[in-house]
Design a protein around this motif. Sequence first.
Motif, mmCIF file in Angstrom:
data_model
loop_
_atom_site.group_PDB
_atom_site.id
_atom_site.type_symbol
_atom_site.label_atom_id
_atom_site.label_comp_id
_atom_site.label_asym_id
_atom_site.label_seq_id
_atom_site.Cartn_x
_atom_site.Cartn_y
_atom_site.Cartn_z
ATOM 1 N N ARG A 110 -8.051 42.979 40.980
ATOM 2 C CA ARG A 110 -6.865 42.408 40.337
ATOM 3 C C ARG A 110 -5.605 42.651 41.156
ATOM 4 N N GLU A 111 -5.525 43.798 41.786
ATOM 5 C CA GLU A 111 -4.295 44.202 42.462
ATOM 6 C C GLU A 111 -4.229 43.857 43.942
ATOM 7 N N ASP A 112 -5.366 43.704 44.597
ATOM 8 C CA ASP A 112 -5.395 43.495 46.042
ATOM 9 C C ASP A 112 -5.808 42.054 46.363
ATOM 10 N N GLN A 113 -4.829 41.261 46.740
ATOM 11 C CA GLN A 113 -5.078 39.852 47.051
ATOM 12 C C GLN A 113 -6.064 39.705 48.210
ATOM 13 N N THR A 114 -6.001 40.594 49.183
ATOM 14 C CA THR A 114 -6.909 40.525 50.329
ATOM 15 C C THR A 114 -8.360 40.709 49.884
ATOM 16 N N ARG B 256 -9.548 40.182 46.872
ATOM 17 C CA ARG B 256 -9.909 39.024 46.056
ATOM 18 C C ARG B 256 -10.237 37.826 46.932
ATOM 19 N N THR B 257 -9.420 37.575 47.942
ATOM 20 C CA THR B 257 -9.659 36.457 48.862
ATOM 21 C C THR B 257 -10.971 36.650 49.612
ATOM 22 N N GLU C 137 -13.791 35.936 47.172
ATOM 23 C CA GLU C 137 -13.829 34.522 46.752
ATOM 24 C C GLU C 137 -14.260 33.573 47.860
#
Length: 167
Positions: free
Chosen positions: A39-43, A45-46, A49
């Motif tokens: 939830r907090e780390d966009q890297t 998550r990317t 995904e």
Amino acid sequence: MNEVTIGRNYAETLLVLAKREGKEEEWGTLIESFAEAMREDQTLRTFLESPKLAASRKIEILAKALGKRVPPVFLRFLETVIMKRRQMVIPEIASEYRALIDESEDRVHANVTVARYPADQDADARNRQPPRLFGTRHAPPAQGNPATPGGVTLYSSDRVRDGMGRG
């Protein structure tokens, strides 16, 4: 299937694995930490995904990153989730896992509000009321609010109970 159902199925499996190891709470913390990181780390998550990166490569990188910090069976569980392309459901798995633990321990998350804090001799009696009303063993601590109707109000999920106060 929706995310809640999928999350619940994986959470049930994770709980069975955790029970075999005798580490239900520890694994709950691990899956919650991983979900929070997502939830907090966009890297992160990317990375998870990305359809451009093969599941096997994601697993390889994840295994190196987590190394010896997580139990091997827990790591294999994460690998399976990724191989099945369900990695974006990990936050839901964590939520459902916590719900399963709470159910198994008769734990209810609730807000308890009292009109006045009971005298010491009444405290034990009042602390027995929330578990009795909700049919559980555990109850949260109470907060004071003189405007509380009936002396005590309990809020839990979609349930509200009040009027437990004495006279």
